[in-house]
Design a protein around this motif. Structure first.
Motif, mmCIF file in Angstrom:
data_model
loop_
_atom_site.group_PDB
_atom_site.id
_atom_site.type_symbol
_atom_site.label_atom_id
_atom_site.label_comp_id
_atom_site.label_asym_id
_atom_site.label_seq_id
_atom_site.Cartn_x
_atom_site.Cartn_y
_atom_site.Cartn_z
ATOM 1 N N VAL A 8 0.794 -1.306 0.046
ATOM 2 C CA VAL A 8 -0.195 -0.029 -0.131
ATOM 3 C C VAL A 8 0.862 1.100 -0.105
ATOM 4 N N SER A 9 2.065 1.141 0.682
ATOM 5 C CA SER A 9 2.925 2.417 0.635
ATOM 6 C C SER A 9 3.671 2.664 -0.698
ATOM 7 N N GLU A 10 3.739 1.534 -1.481
ATOM 8 C CA GLU A 10 4.456 1.785 -2.645
ATOM 9 C C GLU A 10 3.285 2.236 -3.712
ATOM 10 N N LEU A 11 2.198 2.146 -3.782
ATOM 11 C CA LEU A 11 1.095 2.313 -4.391
ATOM 12 C C LEU A 11 1.193 3.834 -4.826
ATOM 13 N N ALA B 172 2.529 7.638 -9.460
ATOM 14 C CA ALA B 172 2.977 8.916 -10.056
ATOM 15 C C ALA B 172 3.769 8.507 -11.143
ATOM 16 N N GLN B 173 4.797 7.533 -11.127
ATOM 17 C CA GLN B 173 5.405 7.076 -12.315
ATOM 18 C C GLN B 173 4.728 6.750 -13.454
ATOM 19 N N GLY B 174 3.592 6.047 -13.251
ATOM 20 C CA GLY B 174 2.461 5.773 -14.323
ATOM 21 C C GLY B 174 2.039 7.163 -15.065
ATOM 22 N N VAL B 175 1.818 8.067 -14.156
ATOM 23 C CA VAL B 175 1.106 9.257 -14.869
ATOM 24 C C VAL B 175 2.410 9.865 -15.508
ATOM 25 N N THR C 56 2.096 11.158 -19.512
ATOM 26 C CA THR C 56 2.393 12.509 -19.833
ATOM 27 C C THR C 56 3.571 12.748 -21.004
ATOM 28 N N GLN C 57 4.339 11.862 -20.892
ATOM 29 C CA GLN C 57 5.521 12.102 -21.882
ATOM 30 C C GLN C 57 5.208 11.518 -23.107
ATOM 31 N N LYS C 58 4.386 10.538 -23.102
ATOM 32 C CA LYS C 58 3.872 9.891 -24.501
ATOM 33 C C LYS C 58 2.879 10.791 -25.255
ATOM 34 N N CYS C 59 2.217 11.699 -24.501
ATOM 35 C CA CYS C 59 1.069 12.659 -24.887
ATOM 36 C C CYS C 59 1.533 13.803 -25.365
ATOM 37 N N VAL C 60 1.016 14.320 -26.519
ATOM 38 C CA VAL C 60 1.634 15.678 -27.045
ATOM 39 C C VAL C 60 0.241 16.363 -26.894
#
Length: 153
Positions: free
Chosen positions: A132-135, A140-143, A147-151
């Motif tokens: 749970v603490s790693e979630l 944040a990493q997934g977001v 955002t890097q892939k989206c233009v």
């Protein structure tokens, strides 16, 4: 509709006249009315006592009949739990009786044992808490990757 309006108009005046009839000049009720009310109350009390006595006698007769049937067929009488003494203030009370301090204490102990039962953690609690603490970090990493892939245009 007209009858209703007429009753409203005349009713107020009629009720003021009715109120003056049953009272003395001092504004109190008549002594005769008080005495009559006491007599009525006493009569009601006597009738209630007679009614209770009648029902008690009927129940005794029924019990003798029941006992005769039990004797005839060899049945055993059901043992009833001893009745607690009726609270004299409970006559006419609507609702349940008040709990005794012993009943309240037993109920509180039961609730505490329920709390203790749910307070126990599962055996793999430390593993679950680390996941749970790693979630938040994984989210944040997934977001950040998205955002890097989206233009934005």
């Amino acid at each position: 509709m007209a009858a209703f309006i007429a009753k409203q108009v005349v009713g107020d005046k009629l009720s003021s006249v009715k109120g003056a009839i049953g009272k003395d000049e001092e504004g109190g009720t008549n002594e005769k009315d008080d005495e009559a009310a006491r007599e009525i109350e006493e009569a009601r009390r006597e009738m209630e006592e007679k009614r209770k006595e009648k029902h008690r006698k009927m129940e005794e007769e029924r019990e003798t009949m029941r006992q005769g049937i039990r004797d005839k067929y060899g049945l055993k009488k059901k043992e009833e739990p001893p009745e607690e003494e009726a609270d004299p203030m409970a006559d006419g009370r609507v609702g349940r009786k008040k709990k005794t301090p012993a009943e309240l204490a037993a109920e509180a102990n039961k609730e505490e044992s329920d709390d203790e039962e749910f307070a126990k953690f599962p055996p793999n609690f430390s593993e679950l808490s680390s996941k749970v603490s790693e979630l938040p970090a994984k989210m944040a990493q997934g977001v950040g990757e998205i955002t890097q892939k989206c233009v934005l245009q």
